[in-house]
Design a protein around this motif. Sequence first.
Motif, PDB file in Angstrom:
ATOM      1  N   LYS A  64      78.203 -14.766 -17.889  1.00 24.06           N
ATOM      2  CA  LYS A  64      79.063 -14.862 -19.067  1.00 24.06           C
ATOM      3  C   LYS A  64      79.823 -16.093 -19.252  1.00 24.06           C
ATOM      4  O   LYS A  64      80.146 -16.692 -18.280  1.00 24.06           O
ATOM      5  N   CYS A  94      93.184 -12.176  -4.933  1.00 21.36           N
ATOM      6  CA  CYS A  94      92.109 -13.197  -5.708  1.00 21.36           C
ATOM      7  C   CYS A  94      92.256 -13.866  -6.847  1.00 21.36           C
ATOM      8  O   CYS A  94      92.020 -14.858  -7.320  1.00 21.36           O
ATOM      9  N   HIS A  95      93.005 -12.861  -7.858  1.00 19.98           N
ATOM     10  CA  HIS A  95      93.245 -13.054  -9.235  1.00 19.98           C
ATOM     11  C   HIS A  95      94.758 -13.453  -8.875  1.00 19.98           C
ATOM     12  O   HIS A  95      95.655 -12.861  -9.295  1.00 19.98           O
ATOM     13  N   CYS A 149      94.836  -6.993  -5.767  1.00 17.35           N
ATOM     14  CA  CYS A 149      94.030  -7.698  -6.823  1.00 17.35           C
ATOM     15  C   CYS A 149      94.603  -9.027  -7.005  1.00 17.35           C
ATOM     16  O   CYS A 149      93.629 -10.184  -7.298  1.00 17.35           O
ATOM     17  N   PHE A 167      82.589  -8.943 -15.813  1.00 17.18           N
ATOM     18  CA  PHE A 167      81.983  -9.215 -14.580  1.00 17.18           C
ATOM     19  C   PHE A 167      81.138 -10.577 -15.028  1.00 17.18           C
ATOM     20  O   PHE A 167      80.869 -10.434 -16.056  1.00 17.18           O
ATOM     21  N   TRP A 168      80.672 -11.375 -14.085  1.00 16.51           N
ATOM     22  CA  TRP A 168      79.932 -12.724 -14.479  1.00 16.51           C
ATOM     23  C   TRP A 168      78.707 -11.823 -15.241  1.00 16.51           C
ATOM     24  O   TRP A 168      77.974 -12.861 -16.172  1.00 16.51           O
TER      25      TRP A 168
HETATM   26  C1  HEC Z   1      88.468 -10.148  -2.816  1.00 15.22           C
HETATM   27  C2  HEC Z   1      88.740 -10.636  -4.113  1.00 15.22           C
HETATM   28  C3  HEC Z   1      88.975  -9.746  -5.289  1.00 15.22           C
HETATM   29  C4  HEC Z   1      89.888  -8.799  -5.248  1.00 15.22           C
HETATM   30  C5  HEC Z   1      90.841  -8.172  -4.355  1.00 15.22           C
HETATM   31  C6  HEC Z   1      89.955  -8.288  -6.641  1.00 15.22           C
HETATM   32  N1  HEC Z   1      89.012  -9.222  -7.292  1.00 15.22           N
HETATM   33 FE1  HEC Z   1      88.474  -8.971  -9.287  1.00 15.22          FE
HETATM   34  N2  HEC Z   1      87.028 -10.264  -9.198  1.00 15.22           N
HETATM   35  C7  HEC Z   1      86.662 -10.781  -7.683  1.00 15.22           C
HETATM   36  C8  HEC Z   1      85.284 -11.487  -8.353  1.00 15.22           C
HETATM   37  C9  HEC Z   1      84.539 -12.422  -7.039  1.00 15.22           C
HETATM   38  C10 HEC Z   1      84.858 -10.964  -9.563  1.00 15.22           C
HETATM   39  C11 HEC Z   1      83.574 -11.449  -9.998  1.00 15.22           C
HETATM   40  C12 HEC Z   1      82.543 -10.539  -9.704  1.00 15.22           C
HETATM   41  C13 HEC Z   1      81.264 -10.459 -10.293  1.00 15.22           C
HETATM   42  O1  HEC Z   1      81.251 -10.937 -11.566  1.00 15.22           O
HETATM   43  O2  HEC Z   1      79.984 -10.113  -9.763  1.00 15.22           O
HETATM   44  C14 HEC Z   1      86.109 -10.310  -9.987  1.00 15.22           C
HETATM   45  C15 HEC Z   1      85.932  -9.737 -11.451  1.00 15.22           C
HETATM   46  C16 HEC Z   1      86.998  -9.120 -11.875  1.00 15.22           C
HETATM   47  C17 HEC Z   1      87.037  -8.906 -13.321  1.00 15.22           C
HETATM   48  C18 HEC Z   1      86.106  -9.358 -14.384  1.00 15.22           C
HETATM   49  C19 HEC Z   1      86.575 -10.823 -15.244  1.00 15.22           C
HETATM   50  C20 HEC Z   1      85.536 -10.930 -16.356  1.00 15.22           C
HETATM   51  O3  HEC Z   1      85.789 -12.096 -16.566  1.00 15.22           O
HETATM   52  O4  HEC Z   1      84.933  -9.968 -16.697  1.00 15.22           O
HETATM   53  C21 HEC Z   1      88.250  -8.368 -13.628  1.00 15.22           C
HETATM   54  C22 HEC Z   1      88.922  -7.778 -15.034  1.00 15.22           C
HETATM   55  C23 HEC Z   1      88.949  -8.064 -12.059  1.00 15.22           C
HETATM   56  N3  HEC Z   1      88.095  -8.868 -11.319  1.00 15.22           N
HETATM   57  C24 HEC Z   1      90.020  -7.372 -11.903  1.00 15.22           C
HETATM   58  C25 HEC Z   1      90.276  -6.931 -10.608  1.00 15.22           C
HETATM   59  C26 HEC Z   1      91.537  -6.104 -10.264  1.00 15.22           C
HETATM   60  C27 HEC Z   1      92.180  -5.234 -11.479  1.00 15.22           C
HETATM   61  C28 HEC Z   1      91.543  -5.902  -9.056  1.00 15.22           C
HETATM   62  C29 HEC Z   1      92.350  -5.124  -8.230  1.00 15.22           C
HETATM   63  C30 HEC Z   1      92.480  -3.538  -8.567  1.00 15.22           C
HETATM   64  C31 HEC Z   1      90.813  -6.900  -8.189  1.00 15.22           C
HETATM   65  N4  HEC Z   1      90.016  -7.585  -9.554  1.00 15.22           N
HETATM   66  C32 HEC Z   1      90.596  -7.432  -7.264  1.00 15.22           C
HETATM   67  C33 HEC Z   1      87.523 -10.956  -6.804  1.00 15.22           C
HETATM   68  C34 HEC Z   1      88.358  -9.861  -6.355  1.00 15.22           C
END
Ligand code: HEC
Length: 337
Positions: A260, A78-79, A75, A117-118
């Motif tokens: 959002k 990216c985060h 996670c 999500f966005w």
């Molecule tokens: C490859 C890159 C990537 C990985 C790996 C990833 N994310 Fe994300 N994450 C994103 C993207 C891009 C979005 C936005 C997608 C959208 O809004 O359509 C997102 C959105 C989110 C959000 C929503 C944030 C909000 O403001 O609404 C959360 C919470 C989140 N991710 C948690 C996680 C967690 C927990 C994991 C691991 C299990 C993870 N992400 C793995 C790229 C990633």
Amino acid sequence: MKPKISRTMIIFVTVIAASMLSSLANADSALMRDGFKRPTDIPFPEENGYTDAKAVLGKMLFFDPRLSRENNITCASCHNPSFAWEDAQTTSVGTPMSRLGRHTPTVLNLAWGELFFWDGRSESLEEQALGPIQAGGEMAQDLDLLIAELKAVSGYVDMFEAAFPREGITAENIGKAIATYERTIVSAKAPFDHWIEGDENAINAAAKRGFELFNTKAKCASCHDGWNFTDWSFHDIGLGDADEGRYEVLDIDVLKHSFKTPGLRNINERAPYMHNGSLATLEEVVEHYDSGFVKRASLSSEMQELNLTKGEKHDLVAFIKTLSSNDPQVSLPKLPN
Ligand code: HEC
Ligand code: HEC
């Protein structure tokens, strides 16, 4: 004599009037400031209350590449805490090395979030966490395979048992543990918060003028309000790409191109900006709001040309930068095997 007396009087009256006006302005500014006070506690939902065992386990899962199909992405890929929980990419790269359609948002301060999500397509952090694990472009993992893989790690078997007695490793509990850890990711006090608490020297004069503009002429606070600077709602701010955002989830015309409102905490560590990462700097963001947006039917009625002066644009950016805190270093967990 005569002109001298009246001049003294004029000065006297002017001083009184000015001090009345400035105390009015101070009262206004105090009112404005009140809306931005930090909460004292993190809210946890009843269905998934806080325990140390869940938070520690959730942190391990967040930083464990074994959650992805090829055991190579976490996670935090990216985060990433080094970029205030984003990845400094226009749009992020997942499994296989493919570009995602949207820019990675931060996971800071999501304990207060309502929809995720966005485009708001997920209703809880618990549900959200299972999305990226399975998403083709992100971690591309099969949940049943993941559960089998984690069950083979005795350290995880013990930790899940401690966090979720008699339930152990399930998809639901993976979501609950990750969500609990995410809720603990909160931005620390920034210079802005010290100013809100009464330290007049915590931010400079340009930033104070910027705060005033943010709440008045520049209209930012009509969407970026409260201590985390978001109404958690969805708006079309006129970015020119084809992504329809919230409309794809709800199919309501006024929601076309709505996304959002992101919080603005630690924002200068989170470039590039917007759901498509299309704006590289805060200066470009301010130019966008001043006059750079696309006019179309779904555009928010709050989006009007601002005619900000060069000095006002500078002050707005100075203010936004006071929202960044020096957060404690995030340590990497030692993962079980
Ligand atoms: C490859 C890159 C990537 C990985 C790996 C990833 N994310 Fe994300 N994450 C994103 C993207 C891009 C979005 C936005 C997608 C959208 O809004 O359509 C997102 C959105 C989110 C959000 C929503 C944030 C909000 O403001 O609404 C959360 C919470 C989140 N991710 C948690 C996680 C967690 C927990 C994991 C691991 C299990 C993870 N992400 C793995 C790229 C990633
Ligand atoms: C009509 C509501 C609205 C107004 C007014 C508004 N914003 Fe926004 N802001 C949003 C939304 C929605 C987004 C995300 C848009 C997207 O990505 O499509 C956003 C994104 C941002 C971002 C990027 C955040 C990130 O995580 O990428 C910054 C910085 C920002 N706004 C600052 C401001 C400033 C400064 C003003 C005033 C000049 C302002 N906003 C006025 C709703 C608004």
